[in-house]
Scaffold this motif. Sequence first.
Motif, PDB file in Angstrom:
ATOM      1  N   GLU A  23     -23.421  50.019  72.888  1.00 43.31           N
ATOM      2  CA  GLU A  23     -24.348  50.979  72.460  1.00 43.31           C
ATOM      3  C   GLU A  23     -25.281  49.703  72.074  1.00 43.31           C
ATOM      4  OE1 GLU A  23     -25.932  53.757  70.953  1.00 43.31           O
ATOM      5  OE2 GLU A  23     -23.372  54.492  71.930  1.00 43.31           O
ATOM      6  N   TYR A  24     -25.347  48.423  72.328  1.00 48.91           N
ATOM      7  CA  TYR A  24     -26.587  47.629  71.968  1.00 48.91           C
ATOM      8  C   TYR A  24     -27.060  47.117  72.809  1.00 48.91           C
ATOM      9  CZ  TYR A  24     -22.936  43.825  73.665  1.00 48.91           C
ATOM     10  OH  TYR A  24     -21.718  43.301  74.238  1.00 48.91           O
ATOM     11  N   GLU A  25     -26.275  47.383  74.060  1.00 51.32           N
ATOM     12  CA  GLU A  25     -27.370  47.292  75.773  1.00 51.32           C
ATOM     13  C   GLU A  25     -27.916  48.552  75.826  1.00 51.32           C
ATOM     14  OE1 GLU A  25     -24.137  47.669  78.400  1.00 51.32           O
ATOM     15  OE2 GLU A  25     -23.069  45.174  78.165  1.00 51.32           O
ATOM     16  N   TYR A  26     -28.366  49.143  74.843  1.00 50.76           N
ATOM     17  CA  TYR A  26     -29.367  49.846  75.303  1.00 50.76           C
ATOM     18  C   TYR A  26     -30.796  49.728  74.460  1.00 50.76           C
ATOM     19  CZ  TYR A  26     -26.123  53.547  77.005  1.00 50.76           C
ATOM     20  OH  TYR A  26     -25.252  53.978  77.798  1.00 50.76           O
ATOM     21  N   TYR A  27     -31.025  48.169  74.004  1.00 45.40           N
ATOM     22  CA  TYR A  27     -32.699  47.807  73.064  1.00 45.40           C
ATOM     23  C   TYR A  27     -33.200  46.954  74.193  1.00 45.40           C
ATOM     24  CZ  TYR A  27     -30.732  50.035  69.115  1.00 45.40           C
ATOM     25  OH  TYR A  27     -30.288  50.381  68.711  1.00 45.40           O
ATOM     26  N   GLN A  28     -34.008  46.893  74.034  1.00 39.74           N
ATOM     27  CA  GLN A  28     -35.137  45.788  74.951  1.00 39.74           C
ATOM     28  C   GLN A  28     -35.239  44.157  74.832  1.00 39.74           C
ATOM     29  OE1 GLN A  28     -38.986  47.597  75.953  1.00 39.74           O
ATOM     30  NE2 GLN A  28     -39.392  46.802  78.015  1.00 39.74           N
ATOM     31  N   SER A  29     -35.355  44.098  73.244  1.00 39.36           N
ATOM     32  CA  SER A  29     -35.528  43.048  73.797  1.00 39.36           C
ATOM     33  C   SER A  29     -34.343  42.151  73.046  1.00 39.36           C
ATOM     34  CB  SER A  29     -36.651  42.996  71.389  1.00 39.36           C
ATOM     35  OG  SER A  29     -36.497  41.923  71.220  1.00 39.36           O
ATOM     36  N   PRO A  30     -34.768  40.844  73.281  1.00 37.90           N
ATOM     37  CA  PRO A  30     -32.849  40.436  73.081  1.00 37.90           C
ATOM     38  C   PRO A  30     -32.541  40.036  71.362  1.00 37.90           C
ATOM     39  CG  PRO A  30     -34.788  39.021  73.754  1.00 37.90           C
ATOM     40  CD  PRO A  30     -35.270  40.097  73.943  1.00 37.90           C
ATOM     41  N   ILE A  31     -34.199  40.257  71.107  1.00 37.53           N
ATOM     42  CA  ILE A  31     -33.313  39.819  68.978  1.00 37.53           C
ATOM     43  C   ILE A  31     -33.252  41.100  69.082  1.00 37.53           C
ATOM     44  CG2 ILE A  31     -34.220  40.010  67.040  1.00 37.53           C
ATOM     45  CD1 ILE A  31     -37.057  38.205  68.331  1.00 37.53           C
ATOM     46  N   LYS A  32     -33.847  42.195  69.141  1.00 37.95           N
ATOM     47  CA  LYS A  32     -32.907  44.387  68.346  1.00 37.95           C
ATOM     48  C   LYS A  32     -31.768  43.940  69.757  1.00 37.95           C
ATOM     49  CE  LYS A  32     -36.853  46.354  68.379  1.00 37.95           C
ATOM     50  NZ  LYS A  32     -38.147  47.083  68.955  1.00 37.95           N
ATOM     51  N   ARG A  33     -31.281  43.631  70.466  1.00 40.93           N
ATOM     52  CA  ARG A  33     -30.064  43.584  71.137  1.00 40.93           C
ATOM     53  C   ARG A  33     -28.382  42.837  69.957  1.00 40.93           C
ATOM     54  NH1 ARG A  33     -32.320  43.140  75.470  1.00 40.93           N
ATOM     55  NH2 ARG A  33     -32.058  40.878  76.061  1.00 40.93           N
ATOM     56  N   TRP A  34     -29.253  41.671  69.713  1.00 44.53           N
ATOM     57  CA  TRP A  34     -28.132  40.940  68.969  1.00 44.53           C
ATOM     58  C   TRP A  34     -28.087  41.570  67.369  1.00 44.53           C
ATOM     59  CZ3 TRP A  34     -28.672  38.352  64.088  1.00 44.53           C
ATOM     60  CH2 TRP A  34     -28.332  37.517  64.258  1.00 44.53           C
ATOM     61  N   MET A  35     -29.189  41.921  66.634  1.00 44.35           N
ATOM     62  CA  MET A  35     -29.550  42.379  65.505  1.00 44.35           C
ATOM     63  C   MET A  35     -28.337  43.434  65.608  1.00 44.35           C
ATOM     64  SD  MET A  35     -32.739  41.586  63.554  1.00 44.35           S
ATOM     65  CE  MET A  35     -32.625  42.750  62.279  1.00 44.35           C
ATOM     66  N   ALA A  36     -28.210  44.827  66.815  1.00 40.29           N
ATOM     67  CA  ALA A  36     -27.730  46.089  66.346  1.00 40.29           C
ATOM     68  C   ALA A  36     -26.405  45.300  66.744  1.00 40.29           C
ATOM     69  CB  ALA A  36     -28.652  46.383  68.220  1.00 40.29           C
ATOM     70  N   LYS A  37     -25.869  44.442  67.650  1.00 39.46           N
ATOM     71  CA  LYS A  37     -24.370  44.141  67.903  1.00 39.46           C
ATOM     72  C   LYS A  37     -24.209  43.251  66.737  1.00 39.46           C
ATOM     73  CE  LYS A  37     -21.915  40.970  71.084  1.00 39.46           C
ATOM     74  NZ  LYS A  37     -21.786  40.241  72.018  1.00 39.46           N
ATOM     75  N   TYR A  38     -24.758  42.463  65.988  1.00 43.15           N
ATOM     76  CA  TYR A  38     -23.578  41.811  65.172  1.00 43.15           C
ATOM     77  C   TYR A  38     -24.148  41.780  62.891  1.00 43.15           C
ATOM     78  CZ  TYR A  38     -22.674  38.673  68.703  1.00 43.15           C
ATOM     79  OH  TYR A  38     -21.631  37.850  69.404  1.00 43.15           O
ATOM     80  N   ILE A  39     -25.565  42.953  62.916  1.00 45.53           N
ATOM     81  CA  ILE A  39     -25.851  43.300  62.014  1.00 45.53           C
ATOM     82  C   ILE A  39     -25.590  44.166  61.529  1.00 45.53           C
ATOM     83  CG2 ILE A  39     -27.980  42.983  60.072  1.00 45.53           C
ATOM     84  CD1 ILE A  39     -29.111  40.306  61.539  1.00 45.53           C
ATOM     85  N   PHE A  40     -25.767  45.397  62.566  1.00 46.66           N
ATOM     86  CA  PHE A  40     -26.504  47.004  61.897  1.00 46.66           C
ATOM     87  C   PHE A  40     -24.784  47.554  62.906  1.00 46.66           C
ATOM     88  CE2 PHE A  40     -30.883  46.018  62.853  1.00 46.66           C
ATOM     89  CZ  PHE A  40     -31.149  45.375  61.190  1.00 46.66           C
ATOM     90  N   GLU A  41     -24.212  49.035  61.979  1.00 52.39           N
ATOM     91  CA  GLU A  41     -23.549  50.086  62.550  1.00 52.39           C
ATOM     92  C   GLU A  41     -24.185  50.182  63.410  1.00 52.39           C
ATOM     93  OE1 GLU A  41     -20.802  50.536  61.022  1.00 52.39           O
ATOM     94  OE2 GLU A  41     -21.029  48.443  59.082  1.00 52.39           O
ATOM     95  N   GLU A  42     -22.540  50.816  64.201  1.00 52.11           N
ATOM     96  CA  GLU A  42     -22.709  51.762  65.293  1.00 52.11           C
ATOM     97  C   GLU A  42     -22.884  52.966  64.639  1.00 52.11           C
ATOM     98  OE1 GLU A  42     -19.416  50.845  67.500  1.00 52.11           O
ATOM     99  OE2 GLU A  42     -19.347  49.511  67.938  1.00 52.11           O
ATOM    100  N   PRO A  43     -24.403  53.430  65.685  1.00 54.11           N
ATOM    101  CA  PRO A  43     -24.341  55.564  65.115  1.00 54.11           C
ATOM    102  C   PRO A  43     -23.348  56.055  65.164  1.00 54.11           C
ATOM    103  CG  PRO A  43     -26.346  54.685  67.453  1.00 54.11           C
ATOM    104  CD  PRO A  43     -25.309  52.892  66.960  1.00 54.11           C
ATOM    105  N   MET A  44     -21.754  56.361  65.808  1.00 52.92           N
ATOM    106  CA  MET A  44     -21.104  56.668  65.838  1.00 52.92           C
ATOM    107  C   MET A  44     -19.823  56.866  64.348  1.00 52.92           C
ATOM    108  SD  MET A  44     -19.140  56.383  69.704  1.00 52.92           S
ATOM    109  CE  MET A  44     -19.758  54.445  70.004  1.00 52.92           C
ATOM    110  N   LYS A  45     -20.314  55.256  63.708  1.00 47.57           N
ATOM    111  CA  LYS A  45     -19.124  55.109  62.769  1.00 47.57           C
ATOM    112  C   LYS A  45     -20.455  55.440  61.782  1.00 47.57           C
ATOM    113  CE  LYS A  45     -17.026  50.744  63.332  1.00 47.57           C
ATOM    114  NZ  LYS A  45     -17.304  49.281  62.656  1.00 47.57           N
ATOM    115  N   GLU A  46     -21.672  55.439  61.807  1.00 51.13           N
ATOM    116  CA  GLU A  46     -22.864  56.259  60.553  1.00 51.13           C
ATOM    117  C   GLU A  46     -22.497  57.627  60.856  1.00 51.13           C
ATOM    118  OE1 GLU A  46     -26.526  54.725  60.753  1.00 51.13           O
ATOM    119  OE2 GLU A  46     -25.886  52.052  61.377  1.00 51.13           O
ATOM    120  N   TYR A  47     -22.137  58.007  62.047  1.00 50.42           N
ATOM    121  CA  TYR A  47     -22.267  59.292  61.631  1.00 50.42           C
ATOM    122  C   TYR A  47     -20.915  59.753  61.593  1.00 50.42           C
ATOM    123  CZ  TYR A  47     -21.732  63.938  64.337  1.00 50.42           C
ATOM    124  OH  TYR A  47     -21.827  65.384  64.405  1.00 50.42           O
ATOM    125  N   GLU A  48     -19.716  58.960  61.804  1.00 50.23           N
ATOM    126  CA  GLU A  48     -18.819  60.070  61.210  1.00 50.23           C
ATOM    127  C   GLU A  48     -19.074  59.333  59.575  1.00 50.23           C
ATOM    128  OE1 GLU A  48     -15.500  60.851  62.683  1.00 50.23           O
ATOM    129  OE2 GLU A  48     -17.097  61.180  64.576  1.00 50.23           O
TER     130      GLU A  48
END
Length: 180
Positions: free
Chosen positions: A93-118
């Motif tokens: 999921e985190y590989e879809y972001y363009q910025s390296p900072i957003k990718r890092w935050m999506a990988k280590y800080i934010f929840e995955e969208p599938m987990k939030e949906y469940e």
Amino acid sequence: MVGMSLLRPCLRQLLIRSPLQKQSILQVSVRHAGHERKMVIIPTKFEWTQFKNDLHFYILLGLVPMGLLISYANMFVGPAELSDIPEGYEPKEYEYYQSPIKRWMAKYIFEEPMKEYERSLHTLHVEGERRYWNMLHKKVKTLMQDRLDYRGWYWVDADKSIMDLQKERKEYNERLIGNK
């Protein structure tokens, strides 16, 4: 100048009137209390200066390194570019972001969208169950009031025979009204 300094003790002894007198003529104490210099009491500025010092410290501690990190990421790493996905590889999921900072935050800080949906589906399911049981409880209460029924799982102050008689009278009255 040196000569005047050496003559000063001699002059003091000449000017002393008598040995019983405590002060010489040169040592006259005079108080001038009418000067304009006053000590004005003002409130302290300690908290304000401490707040400013802390604010500057934390700005330098937090914003400056973050600014340097963002500048480094934008200058040397740069935005991600689209490319073909190799066969058999499923991107994260985190590989879809363009910025390296957003990718890092999506990988280590934010929840995955599938987990939030469940998690939201689970919350909706729990709320649906609660709504179902509340509606069922209300339906049971209304049916108990309509049929003059009583609950048998706890103590009721009314006598069972009286409740049964009231139920029989209501049914008898309904049959009489239904026959006419």
